[in-house]
Enzyme design. Structure first.
Site, PDB file in Angstrom:
ATOM      1  N   SER A  11      -9.484  -0.720   7.159  1.00  0.00           N
ATOM      2  CA  SER A  11      -9.097  -0.382   5.952  1.00  0.00           C
ATOM      3  C   SER A  11      -8.225  -1.703   5.414  1.00  0.00           C
ATOM      4  O   SER A  11      -8.069  -1.789   4.369  1.00  0.00           O
ATOM      5  CB  SER A  11      -8.019   0.498   5.765  1.00  0.00           C
ATOM      6  OG  SER A  11      -8.419   1.923   6.105  1.00  0.00           O
TER       7      SER A  11
ATOM      8  N   LYS B  93       0.892  -1.080   0.041  1.00  0.00           N
ATOM      9  CA  LYS B  93       0.031  -0.028  -0.117  1.00  0.00           C
ATOM     10  C   LYS B  93       0.795   1.313  -0.088  1.00  0.00           C
ATOM     11  O   LYS B  93       1.844   1.227   0.788  1.00  0.00           O
ATOM     12  CB  LYS B  93      -1.078   0.060   1.167  1.00  0.00           C
ATOM     13  CG  LYS B  93      -1.996   1.093   1.380  1.00  0.00           C
ATOM     14  CD  LYS B  93      -2.902   1.066   2.605  1.00  0.00           C
ATOM     15  CE  LYS B  93      -3.785   2.116   2.799  1.00  0.00           C
ATOM     16  NZ  LYS B  93      -4.664   1.802   3.889  1.00  0.00           N
TER      17      LYS B  93
ATOM     18  N   SER C 190      -9.259   1.569   3.073  1.00  0.00           N
ATOM     19  CA  SER C 190      -8.585   2.500   2.279  1.00  0.00           C
ATOM     20  C   SER C 190      -7.610   1.677   1.274  1.00  0.00           C
ATOM     21  O   SER C 190      -6.815   2.247   0.436  1.00  0.00           O
ATOM     22  CB  SER C 190      -7.719   3.613   3.073  1.00  0.00           C
ATOM     23  OG  SER C 190      -6.982   2.954   4.104  1.00  0.00           O
TER      24      SER C 190
END
Length: 598
Positions: free
Chosen positions: A178, A78, A154
């Protein structure tokens, strides 16, 4: 379902490497080409080039899967987690920087042989659960099953990359859900480890006191393998916590809590309700006992995350950029984070006091159950629905996730199956801190009951059960420590759980020892005239084992006892001197048989 020409399960890759059918270089070349075919999903902020990946391949020369546990395993990161030489943006171009060092967790994985394929898309500054809050040139990340639906955030790109077979696993972060919401929306395992379990050095902070690195994996056992490698002590991280010596075991006949029906929210989606009810039935089918619990303290804690002063931590992390270049942030991101500038110190302390009260109430549930299960999200939305109500629907997705780090629990999202529209949903198992391995072991049994495929692929799901015995010790008991007998409390008060009722190998005799009260049996190995005797196996936290053993009076002690299936486990045995004046009671068939005869 999408097909891959290479099965990216870690054991499958390693088997192919050992046989010579594949090399890490051919796998990486194939995946880079495959990744370009999914450009319309907006998965990557930075997809590495072959030149960037060459050093990772070179360092694998002369080694193999038998030397490195993640040899040649591709993974995604990420883009709020540093990878040396690749830009970190947190989905904000104005924030871009080029780290010289890996984040601690990336370094641990690379040292184990893993290869970072690139940096993945996310809701800007990890603020969102939808996966649509990424500005151009990246844009919203499309769901792996249908890009018209949200991918979840996210950690959107990390989940979609794993679900589409571009990597074997991926790193996300999880402050408010997330790492679990995208797992639920893409048919994956999503592990939110215990807060502080994995180092967050090299991670762009969202809420420093609540941030943790999460894992997306094809199966629970592979998540456990990656977790084992990533769990490295890091003196440079002030937020990391040491693993406890002992951990609370979960028995084979576990009790699991379920929110009361009036406390469950599916946003009107009956298909989501049916999938959750099936997950409950599946847990019961593998030995669980469901218990309805009052979920209100958890729900109240969840609301504190964004309605309370914790959003001030997000403001602290981004305030220089907000103050100097507010236009660099998306409107929705800026509006959420800017609220953090308004909180007072008094409000922060008041919220902390309220959280402590809620945690005390929520923790009462662990007196009744071993784990809890909830939906991961109420339902799933299209991207159009999120555009219509961007704040309300994003907030609703956090119903079952926002409280987890505030209350210091470990959690794993597990696929539950598919809605009539073909989109997946998941449930979440959670437990007290540092129960990560126990949750993954249970998830490995639950996962195959929901689906037989990995992510959005045609790849068959292979879900082996990982071991969950780290930090625990099994003890065989045969006398007054048996269930319901006078000394059983010495086990239960140490958080021991009954794992199985079984028999010894046919090589033991039992004696009633002289003295007492209390009456005590002595178990003695005697392969000649010995028989199989009934026993129980109890699992104790390792840090409680010493005090338990210290209370055992002579001539009894703990040694190794052979079971009927050939295993040897620690258990009660008797020194030979203890047989002086003892009565042979073997013919009564064990201690309960002796008690019944009296």
């Amino acid at each position: 379902m999408k097909t891959t020409t290479i099965n990216l399960d870690i054991p499958s890759l390693h088997e192919a490497y050992r046989s010579g059918d594949l090399t890490p270089a051919t796998v990486i070349s194939h995946l880079l080409e495959r990744a370009r075919k999914f450009a319309d999903h907006n998965i990557w902020i930075h997809l590495a080039t072959e030149q960037e990946l060459a050093p990772y391949l070179e360092r694998l020369q002369g080694t193999g899967p038998d030397q490195l546990p993640l040899y040649g395993v591709p993974f995604a990161v990420k883009d709020n987690i540093d990878v040396a030489g690749m830009p970190t943006t947190a989905a904000c171009e104005a924030y871009r920087y080029q780290p010289a060092q890996h984040a601690a967790v990336v370094e641990a994985l690379v040292n184990a042989g893993a290869i970072p394929l690139g940096k993945t898309n996310l809701d800007q500054f990890a603020t969102g659960l939808v996966g649509t809050r990424s500005p151009e040139p990246w844009g919203p990340c499309g769901n792996s099953f249908d890009p018209d639906y949200i991918s979840g955030g996210s950690s959107s790109g990390s989940a979609v990359a794993t679900a589409l077979g571009l990597v074997s696993f991926a790193l996300g972060t999880d402050t408010a859900g997330s790492g679990r919401v995208p797992a639920g929306f893409n048919n994956l395992i999503g592990l939110k480890p215990t807060l502080g379990r994995l180092s967050v050095r090299g991670v762009v902070p969202a809420c420093q006191s609540l941030d943790c690195v999460s894992l997306f994996a094809r199966s629970a056992d592979q998540a456990a393998s990656v977790l084992s490698v990533a769990s490295r002590s890091d003196d440079g991280d002030p937020w990391q916590r040491p693993l406890p010596v002992g951990r609370r075991p979960v028995s084979g006949h576990f009790r699991f809590g379920v929110p009361r029906p009036d406390q469950l929210d599916f946003d009107g989606e009956e298909g989501a309700r049916r999938l959750f009810e099936k997950s409950i039935a599946d847990l019961e089918a593998i030995g669980g006992i469901s218990v309805r619990v009052d979920f209100q303290p958890f729900l109240d804690a969840a609301r504190l995350l964004y309605e309370g002063p914790w959003v001030a931590e997000r403001y602290l992390a981004t305030s220089p950029l907000i103050q100097e270049r507010p236009e660099a942030l998306l409107d929705v991101t800026r509006s959420i984070i800017s609220q953090g500038a308004l909180a007072s110190a008094a409000e922060a302390f008041a919220a902390r006091y309220r959280l402590q009260q809620l945690k005390q109430s929520a923790d009462q549930v662990w007196r009744e159950v071993d784990i809890m299960v909830t939906p991961t999200t109420p339902t799933i939305y299209t991207r159009a629905q999120v555009r219509e109500e961007p704040l309300a629907r994003n907030s609703r997705l956090g119903t079952y996730t926002n409280f987890m780090n505030l209350l210091d629990y470990s959690a794993v999202a597990v696929p539950s199956g598919f809605l009539e529209n073909g989109l997946p949903l998941g449930c979440t198992l959670f437990a007290p801190a540092f129960q990560d391995e126990s949750l993954l072991a249970l998830a490995s049994r639950l996962h195959p009951r929901a689906t037989d495929r990995v992510g959005a692929l045609a790849d068959p799901l292979v879900s082996a059960e990982p071991t969950a015995t780290d930090g625990t010790i099994d003890v065989l008991v045969c006398g007054a420590h048996l269930t319901g007998l006078p000394l059983n409390h010495q086990l239960t008060e140490r958080n021991a759980v009954l794992m199985e009722t079984t028999e010894t190998a046919p090589a033991y005799r039992m004696y009633l020892l002289a003295g007492g009260p209390p009456l005590r049996p002595g178990l003695v190995r005697d392969p000649g005239p010995g028989i199989a005797l009934p026993v129980e196996i109890w699992r104790l936290p390792a840090d409680r084992f010493g005090s338990f053993v210290a209370g055992i009076p002579a001539p009894l002690g703990i040694g190794k006892v052979e079971l009927a299936d050939g295993r040897w486990v620690p258990g009660f045995i008797c020194e030979p001197i203890g047989l002086e004046g003892a009565e042979d009671i073997t013919h009564l068939g064990g201690w309960r048989g002796f008690l019944a005869s009296r």
